[in-house]
Design an enzyme around this catalytic site. Structure first.
Site, mmCIF file in Angstrom:
data_model
loop_
_atom_site.group_PDB
_atom_site.id
_atom_site.type_symbol
_atom_site.label_atom_id
_atom_site.label_comp_id
_atom_site.label_asym_id
_atom_site.label_seq_id
_atom_site.Cartn_x
_atom_site.Cartn_y
_atom_site.Cartn_z
ATOM 1 N N CYS A 112 -52.973 28.640 10.240
ATOM 2 C CA CYS A 112 -52.062 29.670 9.783
ATOM 3 C C CYS A 112 -50.693 29.152 9.028
ATOM 4 O O CYS A 112 -49.975 29.835 8.577
ATOM 5 C CB CYS A 112 -51.550 30.366 11.185
ATOM 6 S SG CYS A 112 -52.843 30.857 12.090
ATOM 7 N N HIS A 255 -44.743 33.865 10.681
ATOM 8 C CA HIS A 255 -46.081 33.826 10.623
ATOM 9 C C HIS A 255 -46.552 35.107 11.872
ATOM 10 O O HIS A 255 -45.795 35.131 12.945
ATOM 11 C CB HIS A 255 -46.964 32.660 11.112
ATOM 12 C CG HIS A 255 -48.271 32.906 11.540
ATOM 13 N ND1 HIS A 255 -49.176 33.544 10.940
ATOM 14 C CD2 HIS A 255 -48.892 32.579 12.889
ATOM 15 C CE1 HIS A 255 -50.360 33.606 11.504
ATOM 16 N NE2 HIS A 255 -50.211 33.060 12.573
ATOM 17 N N ASN A 285 -52.868 39.204 13.444
ATOM 18 C CA ASN A 285 -52.828 37.842 12.928
ATOM 19 C C ASN A 285 -53.849 37.575 11.727
ATOM 20 O O ASN A 285 -54.959 37.538 11.988
ATOM 21 C CB ASN A 285 -53.137 37.016 14.239
ATOM 22 C CG ASN A 285 -52.742 35.278 13.667
ATOM 23 O OD1 ASN A 285 -52.762 35.017 12.448
ATOM 24 N ND2 ASN A 285 -52.724 34.563 14.618
#
Ligand code: UT7
Length: 328
Positions: A112, A255, A285
């Site tokens: 990520c 994020h 996500n």
């Protein structure tokens, strides 16, 4: 010589999977997903769509905004944990689709944190070497291809999507968009967030498929705690290095892993809610794509003014994490 972000782009596939849809697939509820994560829906790519297809769509938008033709590009990077295949790299497959003939292509895997790592690498190349003038920096994921759809602890979290940035260096550009960055990693935590099989350590076999080992495994709570602390400390470090006070940050883009993580990070940095950008409710996500999707949405909505200071921060498998302060 200066360096700037010339264009941004994003793409998410059309199909939407809602929390109500997930209620029919695993033992979960819209209420649990919404309160624990902030996610209402996520976009999923069709079976015949690969990560490079998502990346290509985002890239076209970013190039269009930048007014740069694919054949002018010197570099394409794709940050991803879901490459189309082992090799060729996804960037080369995007190059083929764009017909961008003369550029260097490579993928970067930092889970990520991939887009932040890629921005640092591309910016460093542009700064160090005049061979690199125009770079296409992409974060793209088809996470639905590595989700265990029987594991309620993870399958509700992830979505597919892509984002792209076009960076340009030139003698005509004044200043540098990149103010400061702090990237970090700690491989000692390799066990808490991983996709175990399919590499050289555990090649694909009937057993690995039967045991769902080609899917994301995550120790959620442990990851949560580490994520908040790591992002806060990286953000504090870049603010300190650059002498920028939290009140002078126009936007923080964390994020998009969990709305509780996003709020906790912003709160500990004393950045007010109205300056925190989040779209997790719509996309879930999307790993290395998430920060770029946010940036493109802010940009296209006209919410970024010239000179605005934007704080990006990410955390992911590796572990990897970091923060970057950029000037719009
Ligand atoms: O992008 C990379 C970085 N990723 C992250 O930063 C993610 C970090 N972690 C998280 O966001 C959160 O830990 C999760 C959203 C994954 C989980 O939330 P949590 O509040 O930490 O829940 P938990 O794992 O502690 O589970 C609490 C309960 C458990 O039941 P018991 O043992 O208390 O009876 C779980 O089995 O919730 C249960 N549970 C669910 N219940 C309904 C777990 N998943 C679900 C679900 N629906 N989907």
């Amino acid at each position: 010589m200066g360096i700037t972000i010339r264009g941004t782009g994003k793409f998410v596939p059309e199909k939407i999977l809602t929390n109500a849809d997930l209620e029919k697939m695993v033992e979960t509820s819209d209420e649990w997903i919404t309160t624990r994560t902030g996610i209402h829906q996520r976009h999923l790519a069709a079976a015949d769509v690969a990560t490079s297809d998502l990346a290509y769509e985002a890239a076209k938008q970013a190039l269009d905004m930048a007014g740069i033709k694919p054949e002018e590009l010197d570099l394409i990077t794709v940050a991803t944990v879901t490459p189309d295949m082992g090799f060729p790299n996804t960037a080369a497959l995007v190059q083929k689709k764009l017909k961008a003939q003369k550029c260097v292509c490579f993928d970067l895997e930092a889970a990520c944190s991939g887009l932040l790592y890629s921005i640092e690498v591309a910016h460093s190349l542009l700064l160090a070497n005049k061979k690199y003038r125009k770079a296409l920096v992409i974060g793209a994921e088809k996470l639905s291809s590595i989700v265990d759809w029987t594991d309620r602890g993870t399958c509700v979290l992830f979505g597919d999507g892509a984002a792209a940035l076009v960076l340009e260096s030139s003698d005509e550009i004044e200043g540098d968009f990149y103010i400061a960055g702090k990237l970090a990693a700690d491989g000692n935590y390799d066990n808490i967030l991983r996709l175990p099989a399919g590499g050289s350590a555990m090649p694909a076999s009937h057993e690995t498929v039967d045991q769902h080992l080609h899917c994301i495994k995550m120790a959620g709570q442990e990851t949560f705690k580490l994520a908040v602390n790591a992002m806060v400390s990286a953000c504090k470090e870049v603010l300190e290095i650059s002498g920028v006070e939290p009140e002078n940050v126009a936007w923080i883009i964390p994020h998009q892993a969990n709305h509780r993580i996003i709020s906790a990070v912003a709160q500990r940095l004393t950045i007010s809610d109205d300056r925190v950008y989040s779209n997790i409710e719509r996309y879930g996500n999307t790993s290395s794509a998430s920060i770029g999707i946010c940036l493109d949405e802010l940009n296209r909505a006209g919410k970024l003014k010239k000179g605005d200071v934007v704080l990006l921060t990410a955390f992911g498998g590796g572990l990897t994490w970091g923060a970057e302060l950029i000037r719009w």
